[in-house]
Design a protein around this motif. Structure first.
Motif, PDB file in Angstrom:
ATOM      1  N   GLU A  26     -38.881 -34.362  12.052  1.00 61.31           N
ATOM      2  CA  GLU A  26     -40.086 -34.717  12.797  1.00 61.31           C
ATOM      3  C   GLU A  26     -40.368 -33.677  13.872  1.00 61.31           C
ATOM      4  O   GLU A  26     -41.503 -33.268  14.089  1.00 61.31           O
ATOM      5  CB  GLU A  26     -39.921 -36.100  13.426  1.00 61.31           C
ATOM      6  N   LEU A  27     -39.325 -33.247  14.538  1.00 58.05           N
ATOM      7  CA  LEU A  27     -39.460 -32.258  15.593  1.00 58.05           C
ATOM      8  C   LEU A  27     -39.980 -30.928  15.048  1.00 58.05           C
ATOM      9  O   LEU A  27     -40.830 -30.286  15.664  1.00 58.05           O
ATOM     10  CB  LEU A  27     -38.110 -32.052  16.292  1.00 58.05           C
ATOM     11  N   GLU A  28     -39.516 -30.523  13.888  1.00 56.05           N
ATOM     12  CA  GLU A  28     -39.965 -29.272  13.277  1.00 56.05           C
ATOM     13  C   GLU A  28     -41.462 -29.289  13.003  1.00 56.05           C
ATOM     14  O   GLU A  28     -42.136 -28.263  13.097  1.00 56.05           O
ATOM     15  CB  GLU A  28     -39.195 -28.986  11.991  1.00 56.05           C
ATOM     16  N   THR A  29     -42.003 -30.460  12.651  1.00 59.47           N
ATOM     17  CA  THR A  29     -43.442 -30.536  12.376  1.00 59.47           C
ATOM     18  C   THR A  29     -44.260 -30.450  13.657  1.00 59.47           C
ATOM     19  O   THR A  29     -45.431 -30.080  13.611  1.00 59.47           O
ATOM     20  CB  THR A  29     -43.803 -31.844  11.639  1.00 59.47           C
ATOM     21  N   LEU A  30     -43.661 -30.774  14.788  1.00 58.34           N
ATOM     22  CA  LEU A  30     -44.387 -30.770  16.054  1.00 58.34           C
ATOM     23  C   LEU A  30     -44.335 -29.427  16.769  1.00 58.34           C
ATOM     24  O   LEU A  30     -45.243 -29.092  17.525  1.00 58.34           O
ATOM     25  CB  LEU A  30     -43.824 -31.849  16.982  1.00 58.34           C
ATOM     26  N   LEU A  31     -43.274 -28.664  16.572  1.00 54.94           N
ATOM     27  CA  LEU A  31     -43.088 -27.419  17.287  1.00 54.94           C
ATOM     28  C   LEU A  31     -43.743 -26.255  16.556  1.00 54.94           C
ATOM     29  O   LEU A  31     -43.719 -26.184  15.332  1.00 54.94           O
ATOM     30  CB  LEU A  31     -41.594 -27.127  17.469  1.00 54.94           C
ATOM     31  N   LEU A  32     -44.324 -25.345  17.329  1.00 55.27           N
ATOM     32  CA  LEU A  32     -44.913 -24.145  16.755  1.00 55.27           C
ATOM     33  C   LEU A  32     -43.822 -23.098  16.559  1.00 55.27           C
ATOM     34  O   LEU A  32     -42.911 -22.987  17.375  1.00 55.27           O
ATOM     35  CB  LEU A  32     -45.974 -23.577  17.691  1.00 55.27           C
ATOM     36  N   ASN A  33     -43.964 -22.315  15.494  1.00 52.18           N
ATOM     37  CA  ASN A  33     -43.012 -21.217  15.336  1.00 52.18           C
ATOM     38  C   ASN A  33     -43.426 -20.083  16.275  1.00 52.18           C
ATOM     39  O   ASN A  33     -44.440 -20.162  16.963  1.00 52.18           O
ATOM     40  CB  ASN A  33     -42.913 -20.762  13.871  1.00 52.18           C
ATOM     41  N   GLU A  34     -42.649 -19.008  16.288  1.00 48.96           N
ATOM     42  CA  GLU A  34     -42.885 -17.932  17.249  1.00 48.96           C
ATOM     43  C   GLU A  34     -44.255 -17.283  17.061  1.00 48.96           C
ATOM     44  O   GLU A  34     -44.966 -17.016  18.033  1.00 48.96           O
ATOM     45  CB  GLU A  34     -41.785 -16.884  17.127  1.00 48.96           C
ATOM     46  N   GLU A  35     -44.643 -17.061  15.826  1.00 50.89           N
ATOM     47  CA  GLU A  35     -45.942 -16.433  15.550  1.00 50.89           C
ATOM     48  C   GLU A  35     -47.094 -17.338  15.990  1.00 50.89           C
ATOM     49  O   GLU A  35     -48.064 -16.886  16.610  1.00 50.89           O
ATOM     50  CB  GLU A  35     -46.067 -16.128  14.057  1.00 50.89           C
ATOM     51  N   GLU A  36     -46.995 -18.643  15.696  1.00 55.40           N
ATOM     52  CA  GLU A  36     -48.027 -19.590  16.098  1.00 55.40           C
ATOM     53  C   GLU A  36     -48.112 -19.692  17.621  1.00 55.40           C
ATOM     54  O   GLU A  36     -49.201 -19.798  18.190  1.00 55.40           O
ATOM     55  CB  GLU A  36     -47.736 -20.970  15.507  1.00 55.40           C
ATOM     56  N   THR A  37     -46.962 -19.633  18.268  1.00 55.12           N
ATOM     57  CA  THR A  37     -46.933 -19.691  19.728  1.00 55.12           C
ATOM     58  C   THR A  37     -47.647 -18.490  20.327  1.00 55.12           C
ATOM     59  O   THR A  37     -48.439 -18.627  21.268  1.00 55.12           O
ATOM     60  CB  THR A  37     -45.475 -19.748  20.226  1.00 55.12           C
ATOM     61  N   LYS A  38     -47.365 -17.301  19.800  1.00 54.00           N
ATOM     62  CA  LYS A  38     -48.021 -16.092  20.306  1.00 54.00           C
ATOM     63  C   LYS A  38     -49.521 -16.144  20.069  1.00 54.00           C
ATOM     64  O   LYS A  38     -50.313 -15.772  20.944  1.00 54.00           O
ATOM     65  CB  LYS A  38     -47.425 -14.856  19.633  1.00 54.00           C
ATOM     66  N   GLN A  39     -49.925 -16.617  18.898  1.00 51.90           N
ATOM     67  CA  GLN A  39     -51.350 -16.715  18.578  1.00 51.90           C
ATOM     68  C   GLN A  39     -52.045 -17.702  19.505  1.00 51.90           C
ATOM     69  O   GLN A  39     -53.138 -17.434  20.010  1.00 51.90           O
ATOM     70  CB  GLN A  39     -51.540 -17.132  17.112  1.00 51.90           C
ATOM     71  N   LYS A  40     -51.419 -18.839  19.742  1.00 55.33           N
ATOM     72  CA  LYS A  40     -52.000 -19.848  20.625  1.00 55.33           C
ATOM     73  C   LYS A  40     -52.109 -19.319  22.054  1.00 55.33           C
ATOM     74  O   LYS A  40     -53.113 -19.526  22.730  1.00 55.33           O
ATOM     75  CB  LYS A  40     -51.159 -21.126  20.593  1.00 55.33           C
ATOM     76  N   ALA A  41     -51.077 -18.621  22.515  1.00 57.08           N
ATOM     77  CA  ALA A  41     -51.105 -18.043  23.863  1.00 57.08           C
ATOM     78  C   ALA A  41     -52.208 -16.994  23.966  1.00 57.08           C
ATOM     79  O   ALA A  41     -52.921 -16.921  24.980  1.00 57.08           O
ATOM     80  CB  ALA A  41     -49.753 -17.425  24.195  1.00 57.08           C
ATOM     81  N   LYS A  42     -52.372 -16.178  22.922  1.00 56.00           N
ATOM     82  CA  LYS A  42     -53.414 -15.150  22.916  1.00 56.00           C
ATOM     83  C   LYS A  42     -54.791 -15.796  23.026  1.00 56.00           C
ATOM     84  O   LYS A  42     -55.634 -15.357  23.825  1.00 56.00           O
ATOM     85  CB  LYS A  42     -53.313 -14.321  21.637  1.00 56.00           C
ATOM     86  N   ILE A  43     -55.041 -16.836  22.242  1.00 58.99           N
ATOM     87  CA  ILE A  43     -56.328 -17.536  22.292  1.00 58.99           C
ATOM     88  C   ILE A  43     -56.552 -18.147  23.663  1.00 58.99           C
ATOM     89  O   ILE A  43     -57.637 -18.045  24.245  1.00 58.99           O
ATOM     90  CB  ILE A  43     -56.388 -18.620  21.185  1.00 58.99           C
ATOM     91  N   TRP A  44     -55.515 -18.760  24.214  1.00 60.08           N
ATOM     92  CA  TRP A  44     -55.643 -19.401  25.529  1.00 60.08           C
ATOM     93  C   TRP A  44     -55.980 -18.363  26.591  1.00 60.08           C
ATOM     94  O   TRP A  44     -56.862 -18.574  27.425  1.00 60.08           O
ATOM     95  CB  TRP A  44     -54.347 -20.133  25.890  1.00 60.08           C
ATOM     96  N   HIS A  45     -55.289 -17.231  26.556  1.00 57.85           N
ATOM     97  CA  HIS A  45     -55.541 -16.169  27.541  1.00 57.85           C
ATOM     98  C   HIS A  45     -56.950 -15.600  27.383  1.00 57.85           C
ATOM     99  O   HIS A  45     -57.607 -15.296  28.385  1.00 57.85           O
ATOM    100  CB  HIS A  45     -54.495 -15.055  27.415  1.00 57.85           C
ATOM    101  N   GLU A  46     -57.428 -15.455  26.156  1.00 58.39           N
ATOM    102  CA  GLU A  46     -58.791 -14.966  25.933  1.00 58.39           C
ATOM    103  C   GLU A  46     -59.816 -15.939  26.509  1.00 58.39           C
ATOM    104  O   GLU A  46     -60.797 -15.522  27.128  1.00 58.39           O
ATOM    105  CB  GLU A  46     -59.049 -14.766  24.440  1.00 58.39           C
ATOM    106  N   GLN A  47     -59.600 -17.222  26.324  1.00 64.79           N
ATOM    107  CA  GLN A  47     -60.552 -18.219  26.798  1.00 64.79           C
ATOM    108  C   GLN A  47     -60.516 -18.391  28.313  1.00 64.79           C
ATOM    109  O   GLN A  47     -61.511 -18.742  28.926  1.00 64.79           O
ATOM    110  CB  GLN A  47     -60.302 -19.561  26.119  1.00 64.79           C
ATOM    111  N   ASN A  48     -59.366 -18.161  28.916  1.00 59.53           N
ATOM    112  CA  ASN A  48     -59.216 -18.408  30.347  1.00 59.53           C
ATOM    113  C   ASN A  48     -59.078 -17.132  31.161  1.00 59.53           C
ATOM    114  O   ASN A  48     -58.734 -17.189  32.341  1.00 59.53           O
ATOM    115  CB  ASN A  48     -57.995 -19.308  30.581  1.00 59.53           C
ATOM    116  N   ASP A  49     -59.370 -15.995  30.561  1.00 58.36           N
ATOM    117  CA  ASP A  49     -59.186 -14.714  31.221  1.00 58.36           C
ATOM    118  C   ASP A  49     -59.993 -14.605  32.513  1.00 58.36           C
ATOM    119  O   ASP A  49     -59.483 -14.173  33.538  1.00 58.36           O
ATOM    120  CB  ASP A  49     -59.553 -13.573  30.268  1.00 58.36           C
ATOM    121  N   GLY A  50     -61.263 -15.009  32.472  1.00 59.50           N
ATOM    122  CA  GLY A  50     -62.105 -14.923  33.660  1.00 59.50           C
ATOM    123  C   GLY A  50     -61.560 -15.750  34.808  1.00 59.50           C
ATOM    124  O   GLY A  50     -61.503 -15.287  35.960  1.00 59.50           O
TER     125      GLY A  50
END
Length: 111
Positions: A26-50
Motif C-alpha cells: 500500500e505504501l509503495e502505491t502512495l510514494l513517488l519514485n525519485e524521478e516522479e519526485t523530481k518532476q513534481k518538484a520541477k512543476i511546483w517550482h515553475e508554478q511558484n517561481d514568482g
C-alpha cells in the motif's frame, strides 16, 4: 526556489516519518519514485517561481535594511483543568461569547 526545498528537507528531518502500521504494498502505491519526485518538484517550482522570488527579494531587502522579519506568535496560557466542563467554560469566557452560549446545556453535555 531553494526556500521550499530546504523547508521540506527540514520537515523530513524533524518529523516522525515511521509508517510501520501501513502495509508495504500500500505504501509503495502512495510514494513517488525519485524521478516522479523530481518532476513534481520541477512543476511546483515553475508554478511558484514568482512568489518564491518575491519572498527572497523581501528577505534580502530586510537584511540590507538591518531588519529581520519575524512572525510573533501569541502565547497561550497553559492551564490544567480538572474536567472538560472547566476547560470549555474557560474557553467560552476567554473568547467573550458567554452570552451566546447556553451554559446549562454546556454543563449537561459535559456531565
Amino acid at each position: 526556489v531553494w526556500v521550499f526545498t530546504s523547508l521540506w528537507q527540514e520537515y523530513l528531518e524533524t518529523e516522525d516519518t515511521d509508517f510501520g502500521d501501513v502495509d508495504d504494498d500500500e505504501l509503495e502505491t502512495l510514494l513517488l519514485n525519485e524521478e516522479e519526485t523530481k518532476q513534481k518538484a520541477k512543476i511546483w517550482h515553475e508554478q511558484n517561481d514568482g512568489h518564491l522570488r518575491e519572498i527572497e527579494e523581501k528577505r534580502e531587502l530586510a537584511k540590507k535594511l538591518g531588519k529581520v522579519p519575524r512572525k510573533k506568535r501569541k502565547k497561550r496560557k497553559r492551564t490544567d483543568f480538572s474536567s472538560p466542563y472547566d476547560a470549555a467554560l474557560s474557553a467560552v469566557q476567554d473568547k467573550n461569547i458567554a452570552q451566546k452560549i447556553n451554559l446549562k446545556a454546556l454543563e449537561d453535555l459535559c456531565s
